[in-house]
Design an enzyme around this catalytic site. Structure first.
Site, short mmCIF file in Angstrom:
data_model
loop_
_atom_site.label_atom_id
_atom_site.label_comp_id
_atom_site.label_asym_id
_atom_site.label_seq_id
_atom_site.Cartn_x
_atom_site.Cartn_y
_atom_site.Cartn_z
N GLU A 133 0.81 -1.21 0.00
CA GLU A 133 0.00 0.00 0.00
C GLU A 133 0.86 1.28 0.00
O GLU A 133 0.59 2.20 -0.75
CB GLU A 133 -0.92 -0.03 1.23
CG GLU A 133 -1.74 1.20 1.48
CD GLU A 133 -2.82 1.40 0.42
OE1 GLU A 133 -3.00 0.50 -0.42
OE2 GLU A 133 -3.45 2.47 0.44
N ASP A 134 1.89 1.29 0.83
CA ASP A 134 2.57 2.57 1.08
C ASP A 134 3.99 2.69 0.55
O ASP A 134 4.62 3.74 0.73
CB ASP A 134 2.64 2.82 2.61
CG ASP A 134 1.26 3.01 3.21
OD1 ASP A 134 0.35 3.40 2.46
OD2 ASP A 134 1.10 2.78 4.41
#
Ligand code: MN
Length: 705
Positions: free
Chosen positions: A76-77
């Site tokens: 996700e990041d």
């Protein structure tokens, strides 16, 4: 931040055979990926995944789950990818990380209570593996523990979400401690005043009556020592949130609330549980109606315990739970007890609920399948026949798997379904037959005047949508049939030199015993009723005159007196066309067109051939011919075609659609005609119509005499 070797030590405590190298690799990988990222608190970001992993070690989970926790925010990041993780940590971990990422990406914008259950189902539906939810719960727990550094509005939103979705989810999975902690952390954010006042009252109570927990614990221990039962006794005040909820539910003030203390007695064996119960009930007075035996009847998440409430020295009530150590483990870890390791092996806790059975108990579906295999990677099949989608407002709509935007539209409102013209899924225009997937947001575009298409029946899967579409199509058909009936009636009345006025039609309907003229016209249009019968109902004498021309039952020459006559349904010859009779045993004589391919099979049976010819006189328009038509799907086309046929004084006796495409319809119309001349008039009129793409005589050899 917990050091990697400390984390490994936590895992080794319960799983000495852990793959420490792989955990080291995951730790280093996560650290490198999150390099330069910081939490709102200012700490390095990687402290969070490590803390989540540490929470999961308390549940004594397997390596794959611990590694997933370390990597849970990488896809996700960071620049990390699914294939990168697959390459370094294997498909199992990659699947798990991907599952957590999908849950993280859900936009839970609406947390109204009635939606919460749908959200929880959505979570389970999206998590192919139960461990995904365990990681997500630990992730949320750590975020809630560190919520203070978040912006205030964000805090409230996260807390509501936790209260509505994550805490009940933890409870459903049997993890009571996690449920309580999540609730209390949310309560602290959502209603700090109420929470503080409850804590203050506890302190006051403690000042007044001393440390009640300590006193009662000591009393219980003392009683157990007397009868020499080995057991551990814990006591505690209940969490502020559960006290507050009781106050709300029972509408009681704090001072009037009983059982604010709870005690747990953990012993070694099942018989001890009942012996301890006897001791407690002898020493204190049991409160009637509060005794529950979850030993003989465990809850469906595997929870086993004896619950009883007794009143103490000053009339204050306390709740006592009695269970064995193994049962306690299940009560704390819930469904996760199944993955728990102890001394390097999967614990064989006889009370741990088989997650497969647990899932079945939730859904009440008992499947077969290999349970050992199932345990390796417990798949959440419970909502696999469902799909959950979002409305533009963020509400969740539950649909059966395979549902399309049309099903979604009808589930919102029949009106929205009926007027649907197109749909957007996650902001992108998609065809209406697109299958929806979990977590997609769906927007329906409607237009006034749009009507359901018959092809929609095959697109939708829900009964609700199917029923609504059928109903609408029927209504539309009825409209079309009434229009058609009007034309048929007009032609039939014209034919006998009369006018089909509204009054005439109403009277005819009454004579025929029908509701009204609309009803009659719809029946006429759908060929349930013939125009002839309508005319006859009003003018019996005219109808008879019309029939006098040629005897319609014997329109041919060449029959013997007792021979029955029929036209062959395969070639449908009409007066004026050359015909040949064939005798059929028991069926009399059947007239075929001279060029009918069906005649080939009688070539050798000359004795069955009969010379026939049509009467020369004027024939009644009773000879049915089937036409095959392809017409444009535009408003009014069908009506014009019926008018055309009516203008030729021909009666439509049946009409059926064989194919409906968005732009063209194919249909077969049965028309009652006088003779070949009449046939040519009708065909010419139809061919001249611009909206008729194709017209031909429909000959069907499959139709045997
Ligand atoms: Mn996280």
């Amino acid at each position: 931040m917990i050091d990697v070797e400390d984390l490994i030590a936590l895992v080794r405590n319960y799983n000495p055979r852990t793959n420490a190298d792989l955990i080291r690799l995951a730790y280093a990988y996560g650290l490198a990926m999150h390099e330069g990222q910081f939490r709102k608190s200012g700490e390095p970001y990687f402290t969070h995944p490590v803390a989540v992993a540490a929470i999961l070690t308390e549940q004594r989970l397997d390596d794959a789950t611990i590694i997933t926790a370390l990597l849970h925010d990488t896809i996700e990041d960071t620049r990390s990818t699914y294939s990168d993780i697959t390459a370094q940590f294997g498909a199992e971990v990659a699947e798990l990380v991907d599952g957590v990422t999908k849950l993280t990406n859900l936009q839970l914008s609406s947390t109204e209570s009635q939606q919460a259950e749908n959200f929880r189902k959505l979570f389970m539906a999206m998590s192919k593996d139960l461990r995904v939810i365990l990681v997500k719960l630990a992730d949320r727990l750590h975020n809630m523990r560190t919520i203070k550094s978040m912006r205030v509005e964000k805090q409230a939103q996260k807390a509501r979400e936790t209260m509505e979705i994550y805490a009940p989810l933890a409870g459903r999975m049997g993890m009571q401690w996690m449920r309580e902690e999540l609730e209390d952390l949310s309560f602290k954010v959502l209603n700090p005043d109420a929470r503080n006042s409850i804590i203050r009252r506890f302190l006051t109570l403690q000042r007044e009556s001393g440390d009640v927990v300590h006193k009662i614990t000591a009393d219980i221990r003392n009683e157990l020592e007397k009868v020499q039962i080995e057991a551990t006794v814990y006591g505690r005040a209940k969490k502020p949130y559960s006290i507050w909820r009781k106050m709300q539910e029972k509408d009681l003030a704090f001072s009037r609330l009983s059982d604010i203390y709870g005690f747990r007695i953990i012993c070694d064996s099942l018989p001890d549980c009942y012996r301890i119960l006897g001791v407690i009930h002898q020493r204190w007075r049991a409160v009637p109606g509060r005794f529950k035996d979850y030993l003989s009847q465990p809850k469906n998440n595997g929870y086993r315990s004896i619950h009883t409430t007794v009143s103490g020295r000053d009339g204050k009530r306390v709740e006592v739970q009695i269970r064995t150590r193994e049962m306690h483990e299940v009560a704390e870890a819930g469904v996760a007890a199944h993955w728990a390791y102890r001394e390097g092996v999967r614990t064989q806790n006889p009370f741990a609920i088989d997650p497969g059975k647990w899932i079945n108990s939730l859904t009440e579906r008992f499947g077969e399948g290999d349970h050992d295999e199932f345990l390796e990677h417990v798949k959440l099949e419970m909502y696999s026949d469902q799909v959950f989608c979002f409305t533009p407002k963020g509400d969740v709509v539950q649909l059966p798997r395979g549902a399309t935007p049309l099903d979604y539209a009808y589930s919102i409102h029949t009106r929205i379904g009926n007027s649907c013209v197109s749909a957007k899924v996650d902001g992108i225009r998609v065809p209406l037959w697109t299958r929806l997937k979990n977590g997609q947001s769906v927007e329906i575009i409607t237009a006034e005047g749009q009507r359901p298409q018959s092809s929609w029946i095959d697109i939708v899967t829900t009964g609700r949508a199917k029923a609504a579409i059928r109903k609408s199509l029927r209504e539309e058909d009825r409209g079309r049939f009434i229009k058609l009936g009007q034309e048929l009636a007009r032609a039939a009345f014209d034919h006998v030199g009369k006018k089909a006025t509204e009054k005439a039609l109403r009277t005819a309907a009454k004579m025929l015993g029908l509701n009204d003229e609309q009803d009659m016209l719809a029946r006429l249009g759908s060929a349930e009723l013939t125009a002839r019968r309508v005319v006859e109902a009003l003018y019996p004498e005219l109808a008879r005159e019309d029939l006098d021309v040629v005897d319609a039952s014997r329109p041919v020459l060449g029959l013997q007196d007792d021979q029955a006559f029929r036209r062959a349904p395969c070639c449908q010859p009409v007066p004026g066309e050359r015909i040949v009779g064939i005798t059929y045993r028991g069926k009399g004589i059947v007239a075929h067109a001279i060029d009918c391919p069906a005649l080939a099979e009688f070539e050798e049976q000359t004795e069955r051939w009969v010379d026939l010819s049509w009467h020369a006189g004027r024939h009644a328009a009773v000879h049915t011919i089937s036409f095959e038509l392809t017409i444009a799907n535009d408003a009014g086309v069908l009506g014009r075609i019926c008018t055309l046929i009516g203008e030729q004084k021909a009666n439509i006796s049946d009409l059926r659609f064989t194919d409906r495409k968005p732009d063209f319809y194919r249909l077969v119309i049965d028309v009652d005609l006088r003779d070949v001349e009449h046939l040519h008039m009708v065909m010419t009129a139809l061919e001249a119509e611009t909206d008729v793409a194709q017209v031909s005589r429909h000959r069907d050899l499959a139709r045997k005499p």
